[in-house]
Scaffold this active site. Structure first.
Site, PDB file in Angstrom:
ATOM      1  N   SER A   1      -4.054  -1.443  -7.447  1.00  0.00           N
ATOM      2  CA  SER A   1      -4.331   0.292  -7.047  1.00  0.00           C
ATOM      3  C   SER A   1      -3.791   1.581  -7.426  1.00  0.00           C
ATOM      4  CB  SER A   1      -6.303   0.807  -5.901  1.00  0.00           C
ATOM      5  OG  SER A   1      -6.585   1.645  -6.368  1.00  0.00           O
TER       6      SER A   1
ATOM      7  N   THR B   1      -9.227   0.588 -10.932  1.00  0.00           N
ATOM      8  CA  THR B   1      -8.853  -0.290 -10.027  1.00  0.00           C
ATOM      9  C   THR B   1      -8.522  -2.089 -10.663  1.00  0.00           C
ATOM     10  OG1 THR B   1      -8.951   0.438  -7.395  1.00  0.00           O
ATOM     11  CG2 THR B   1      -8.422  -1.720  -7.160  1.00  0.00           C
TER      12      THR B   1
ATOM     13  N   ASN C   1      -6.006   3.846  -7.949  1.00  0.00           N
ATOM     14  CA  ASN C   1      -7.535   4.399  -7.154  1.00  0.00           C
ATOM     15  C   ASN C   1      -8.159   4.609  -8.112  1.00  0.00           C
ATOM     16  OD1 ASN C   1      -8.593   5.298  -5.140  1.00  0.00           O
ATOM     17  ND2 ASN C   1      -8.678   7.473  -4.746  1.00  0.00           N
TER      18      ASN C   1
ATOM     19  N   GLY D   1     -13.977  -2.059  -7.566  1.00  0.00           N
ATOM     20  CA  GLY D   1     -15.376  -1.621  -7.094  1.00  0.00           C
ATOM     21  C   GLY D   1     -14.779  -0.313  -6.175  1.00  0.00           C
ATOM     22  N   GLY D   2     -14.200   0.069  -5.270  1.00  0.00           N
ATOM     23  CA  GLY D   2     -13.824   1.392  -3.983  1.00  0.00           C
ATOM     24  C   GLY D   2     -14.458   0.739  -3.273  1.00  0.00           C
TER      25      GLY D   2
ATOM     26  N   ARG E   1       0.595  -1.345   0.157  1.00  0.00           N
ATOM     27  CA  ARG E   1      -0.184  -0.217   0.045  1.00  0.00           C
ATOM     28  C   ARG E   1       1.291   0.690   0.243  1.00  0.00           C
ATOM     29  NH1 ARG E   1      -5.183   1.812  -1.272  1.00  0.00           N
ATOM     30  NH2 ARG E   1      -6.686   3.257  -0.116  1.00  0.00           N
TER      31      ARG E   1
HETATM   32  O1  DON Z   1      -7.809   1.371  -1.486  1.00  0.00           O
HETATM   33  C1  DON Z   1      -9.439   1.057  -2.437  1.00  0.00           C
HETATM   34  O2  DON Z   1     -10.601   0.811  -1.566  1.00  0.00           O
HETATM   35  C2  DON Z   1      -9.594   2.175  -3.435  1.00  0.00           C
HETATM   36  N1  DON Z   1      -8.544   3.442  -3.491  1.00  0.00           N
HETATM   37  C3  DON Z   1      -9.912   1.285  -4.016  1.00  0.00           C
HETATM   38  C4  DON Z   1     -10.469   1.406  -5.472  1.00  0.00           C
HETATM   39  C5  DON Z   1     -11.234   0.957  -6.629  1.00  0.00           C
HETATM   40  O3  DON Z   1     -11.216  -0.377  -6.563  1.00  0.00           O
HETATM   41  C6  DON Z   1     -11.705   2.606  -7.430  1.00  0.00           C
HETATM   42  N2  DON Z   1     -13.217   1.426  -8.453  1.00  0.00           N
HETATM   43  N3  DON Z   1     -14.030   1.412  -8.296  1.00  0.00           N
END
Ligand code: DON
Length: 562
Positions: A389, A371, A391, A462-463, A97
């Protein structure tokens, strides 16, 4: 036999012929791979064909995705790699990370009145954490792979140098981030065609990125975090208002963390550790749900109960979770079945519990979709689930001149101010406040499942919705279904705040919508189908693989069972 999922017949034949040529296609090389791009899945087979294992394949896949899916992940980003080593059953999570730069501080995205300045944590180099992907690729190759980096980075270098034809997803995500890309001259020169979104069929060539990858192959981590690449990164970042220093790059370390473990109705779950909320969230949700017979229960009640479990999981996420090297997180309490029993006792089958009853005001939510995830397993049983990712689509939109590296905007995953929401509408507080060197909380959830019959490897981008998507996949595994079904399952989601069940078009039937509304749920349809799950399964008794790539994306699953 080699089997490819979700590809037209002509393409299957073409890929098959190329693969046979590259890999020699020996019979002892069983493998399964699913990734968001056919060239990345292809690279995994190439590594196995060269005598590599699933870890070498994972290095190659991650590096190729950095080239062919620049909107989703890359050398300028971070991620989590969940590993299972077959020889001794050892399991670990590589935490690659991003870290906050040493010059970062809690109020860096606020104005004089303490309000969040829109865009500052999303666009440009000030939004970028110190990348972890290059260090993690090196670590993975050196500690777990059989091949040298010069071999496992080769496919990525080739695609960066020679180019590849862009897909529709590239064009869509580029259009979404066009203003940011246009404002970075180096990014515009690489990703646009004369300042515009390229037409279908355009070839993307990234010679600078090929050279950056080559330096990584030649010098390991020092090929990125020191020397020519580092100098170029720092020069561009500083000139554009960023705050990175050589000390930040020197300090960057991959951390191996013990995965989060749990059980659900005879299934052993291995999930991501902090600073991802994924493993804790999944185990907590499954602990809450385990007392209900979800397979037998009617669809409305099942979805109501899953929603109520998610509401409580995301509430605890906001309250407790952050970088474990900076704050104390009561992990063992959160994943304890008795704690879940307490949460379950607050769930009623006949009505929803408004999130305000759990605490706090309800700010509004924003969207987001990007991502990448891949799953790979070799014939020996080594396996990797990795979610990577930058982001937001194309990260910060900023490329450091002469590197070809697009920088992440992962700093937005911190909570810029207690009670503020990030780009995914996630609320948080002090546990996830910005601090120098700290890692921002994530939802990325690479996951392994195992019962007496089967092993599964899965995950998705998917955030904030990642945890709920993986949860729905796990529940589908528990229903006895295979990868084709997990990746296709209609999706719905609740994240405590906003207090609404979000669902993709077709995610809930009209009967379910009516039923959930009657129970007091607010419902909100998303404008697009979301997620890009990549999953595989090993059938222990038959000794064979199955695998699938999300029909919503452009990925490819390939299995070779003999
Ligand atoms: O680490 C995370 O939770 C986010 N930065 C992930 C971002 C992501 O999956 C974007 N997609 N929708």
């Amino acid at each position: 036999m080699l089997k490819l999922a979700k590809t037209p017949v002509v393409a299957v034949l073409a890929v098959f012929l190329t693969l046979s040529a590259i890999t020699g296609h020996t019979t002892e090389n069983k493998v399964a791979v699913a990734s968001a791009h056919p060239l990345a899945s292809h690279a995994a087979l190439e590594m196995i064909g060269r005598g590599g294992n699933a870890f070498d394949a994972a290095v190659a896949i991650g590096a190729v995705l950095a080239v062919v899916e620049p909107a989703g992940s890359g050398l300028g980003g971070g991620g989590f790699w969940l590993l299972h080593r077959a020889s001794d059953g050892f399991e670990t999570m590589l935490d690659g990370r991003e870290t906050a730069p040493l010059a970062a501080h809690q109020d860096m995205y606020l104005d004089a009145e303490g309000r969040v300045i829109p865009g500052l944590s999303i666009d440009g180099p000030l939004s970028a954490g110190i990348p972890g992907v290059p260090a993690a690729l090196v670590h993975l190759a050196e500690h777990y792979g059989k091949l040298p980096l010069s071999a496992s980075l080769q496919p990525a270098i080739r695609y960066a140098r020679d180019g590849f034809i862009i897909g529709e997803r590239y064009r869509r995500l580029l259009s979404f981030r066009l203003p940011q890309i246009q404002s970075s001259p180096a990014a515009a020169a690489i990703f646009l065609d004369n300042g515009r979104v390229p037409d279908p069929g355009w070839t993307l060539r990234q010679p600078d990125l090929a050279k950056t990858l080559q330096r990584l192959a030649d010098f390991g981590a020092a090929g990125f975090y020191a020397g020519e690449t580092a100098e170029k990164l720092l020069k561009s970042v500083k000139a554009a208002g960023g705050i990175w220093s050589q000390q930040d790059l020197d300090n960057y370390r991959v951390v191996e963390r013990e995965p989060v473990k749990g059980t659900y109705r005879g299934i052993r779950i291995t999930g991501a550790a902090l600073p991802s909320a994924g493993g804790i969230g999944l185990v907590q949700a499954l602990n809450i749900l385990t007392e209900y017979d979800l397979t037998a229960i009617d669809a409305v009640t099942r979805k109501h109960l899953v929603t109520e479990a998610l509401r409580r999981v995301y509430h605890d996420r906001a309250l407790y979770l952050g970088d474990p090297d900076f704050i104390d997180v009561p992990v063992s309490r959160l994943i304890n079945p008795d704690y879940a029993a307490g949460l379950r006792s607050t769930i009623r089958k006949d009505r929803s519990l408004p999130s305000v009853m759990l605490s706090g005001d309800i700010p509004e939510q924003a969207g987001g979709d990007n991502t990448t995830h891949f799953s790979v397993m070799d014939g020996e049983g080594n396996r990797v689930a990795a979610t990577l990712s930058v982001n937001y689509p194309f990260g910060s939109g900023f490329v450091a001149e002469g590197t070809g590296v697009i920088l992440n905007d992962e700093m937005d995953d911190f909570d810029s101010r207690p009670g503020a929401v990030n780009v995914y509408g996630l609320i948080g507080g002090l546990p996830n406040a910005i601090a120098p060197g700290k890692r921002m909380l994530s939802s990325m959830s690479p996951t392994f499942l195992e019962d007496d019959e089967r092993i599964a490897v899965l995950g998705t981008p998917g955030g904030s919705r990642i945890i709920s998507m993986v949860l729905l996949g796990i529940l589908d595994f528990a229903d006895g279904n295979g990868p084709d079904s997990w990746v296709s399952v209609p999706r719905y989601h609740h994240q405590y705040i906003p207090d609404a069940v979000q669902y993709e078009p077709g995610g809930l039937s009209s009967e379910e919508l009516q039923g959930l509304e009657k129970l007091g749920h607010r419902l909100r349809e998303t404008s697009y189908r979301y997620g890009d799950m990549q999953a595989l399964q090993w059938h222990k008794r038959e000794g064979r693989f199955s695998a699938a790539s999300d029909p919503r994306g452009e990925g490819l699953a390939v299995i070779r069972n003999d």
